[in-house]
Design a protein around this motif. Structure first.
Motif, short mmCIF file in Angstrom:
data_model
loop_
_atom_site.label_atom_id
_atom_site.label_comp_id
_atom_site.label_asym_id
_atom_site.label_seq_id
_atom_site.Cartn_x
_atom_site.Cartn_y
_atom_site.Cartn_z
N ALA A 86 -6.34 39.31 -5.05
CA ALA A 86 -7.57 38.52 -5.07
C ALA A 86 -8.61 39.15 -6.00
CB ALA A 86 -8.14 38.40 -3.66
N ARG A 87 -8.70 40.47 -5.95
CA ARG A 87 -9.65 41.17 -6.84
C ARG A 87 -9.27 40.99 -8.29
NH1 ARG A 87 -8.99 45.82 -9.22
NH2 ARG A 87 -7.38 46.61 -7.79
N GLU A 88 -8.00 41.23 -8.59
CA GLU A 88 -7.54 41.13 -9.98
C GLU A 88 -7.61 39.69 -10.49
OE1 GLU A 88 -3.66 42.86 -9.81
OE2 GLU A 88 -4.42 44.93 -9.98
N ASP A 89 -7.38 38.73 -9.58
CA ASP A 89 -7.44 37.32 -9.97
C ASP A 89 -8.86 36.93 -10.38
OD1 ASP A 89 -5.96 34.76 -10.16
OD2 ASP A 89 -7.38 34.10 -8.63
N CYS A 90 -9.85 37.66 -9.85
CA CYS A 90 -11.26 37.41 -10.22
C CYS A 90 -11.67 38.22 -11.45
CB CYS A 90 -12.18 37.78 -9.07
SG CYS A 90 -12.06 36.67 -7.67
#
Length: 391
Positions: free
Chosen positions: A12-16
């Protein structure tokens, strides 16, 4: 302290597009003598153990549904499918953003249910998914749907309640392994999405197919919308629909859904009085109620068969729409005495409640996970499970 899938926190962090350092700052972590803020977040992502306050901030920062953090793998990005709406239907930015959030929630929910079916060795590949094709005559497709789902129109049309007819149809479809969810907001009426922007959504999947119907849809039209989205599933076409569709796939689904509930043969022998509008509108309404379809749908079919004029059809549409608005207003103004909100939510979830109950009893999911799938607090699960189908 909460326990989630740390791998999903990382995704989720990397997707943002956030680095550990930037995300740690947004989630409220601070440097200490023992470790930096980024190292603290890295530890959280490795263990999956996160405080409630940090998890709340993560949801806001990463903009992912709660369900996402309990999945084993990220949901497939393309799983929201095609947008079958007209440009006009998708023109309101605020409504569109809510629709995106609703679809994100549904996709995460479907992913979790699919994952449970796989891990619990309950997978049954539904071979009828994708069994229809656009080259079929709509009448043939409609007959195939009635046969495949054992839909008897005599049984469907029993009684005077549109809700009973919808539930009959829904149970027939859910019995075949398709999940049917009624959802048109983010949990409160302030985020209600109009049917003109979002009528339904279908996920065509051989393991866990999903159909979503906007709760704003008129009760007289829900069965039609359910069959429209079911046709999408059987065509193998995942996507979102609105109140009006000009795409050839939408027109095909509209035609098939209408024919499942009412054949041209039945309409051939229906001749409403056309001299007085009051009598015309009443004749159509009475006929529609008997057949358990919407009055607007009957009017449209009569127009297609040249039994009423285009001006009469437009006038009827306006008349029935105003009737629907009046009934909605009257419903909102009722003083108490209405159904319990838990009862409403449970009815909106349909067969998902029984499925989650069974998974919870077997130990496949925790009370926290069950609460997330059912969109309720874990302490209130008993309200959902008390009357669930026993297993």
């Amino acid at each position: 302290m909460l326990k989630v899938n740390g791998k999903m926190l990382t995704w989720a962090r990397e997707d943002c597009g956030l680095s550990l350092e930037d995300a740690a700052l947004k989630l409220g972590y601070k440097d200490s003598k023992q470790s930096s803020a980024a190292e603290k977040l890295l530890h959280v992502e490795k263990t999956g153990e996160i405080s409630k306050s940090s998890f709340t901030k993560a949801q806001t920062t990463y903009r992912k549904p709660v369900l996402t953090y309990y999945l084993n793998e990220p949901p497939i990005p393309t799983s929201v499918g095609e947008d079958f709406r007209t440009p006009e239907s998708a023109s309101d930015p605020r409504q569109n953003n809510i629709v995106k959030a609703i679809l994100s929630n549904v996709v995460a929910r479907q992913s979790m249910i699919k994952e449970l079916l796989v891990t619990e060795d309950e997978v049954q590949h539904l071979k009828f998914i994708g069994s229809l094709n656009m080259s079929m005559e709509p009448e043939t497709a409609a007959t195939k749907i009635r046969k495949l789902f054992d839909i008897t129109l005599t049984e469907y049309r029993k009684g005077t309640d549109y809700g009973r007819s919808f539930n009959y149809l829904r149970k027939k479809i859910e019995a075949k392994g398709i999940f049917v969810l009624i959802k048109g907001n983010l949990g409160n009426y302030h985020s209600d999405v109009e049917v003109g922007t979002f009528r339904g959504f279908a996920i065509s999947d051989e393991i866990a197919p999903f159909i979503v119907i906007n709760h704003q849809e008129a009760k007289s039209s829900r069965a039609y919308t359910l069959l429209h989205e079911l046709t999408h599933v059987l065509l193998g076409k995942t996507g979102i629909s609105a109140d009006v569709g000009e795409d050839k796939v939408e027109r095909f689904c509209d035609r098939v859904a209408s024919l499942v509930l009412l054949s041209d043969h039945e309409l051939k022998y229906f001749s409403p009085a056309t001299e007085l509008f009051s009598q015309l509108s009443k004749d159509i309404s009475d006929f529609a109620l008997a057949k358990k379809v919407s009055s607007t749908q009957v009017a449209y079919r009569l127009f297609q068969l040249h039994k009423i004029t285009s001006s009469a059809y437009r006038k009827l549409c306006k008349f029935y729409y105003e009737q629907w608005l009046s009934s909605k207003k009257a419903e909102r103004n009722k003083d108490g005495g209405g159904p319990n909100q838990n009862v409403i939510k449970k009815s909106y979830l349909g067969g998902i409640v029984d499925f989650v109950h069974r998974m919870f009893e077997s130990g496949a999911i925790s009370s926290t996970q069950a609460g997330i799938v059912l969109d309720t607090h874990p302490t209130r699960l008993g309200n959902f499970f008390n009357n669930a189908t026993p297993h």
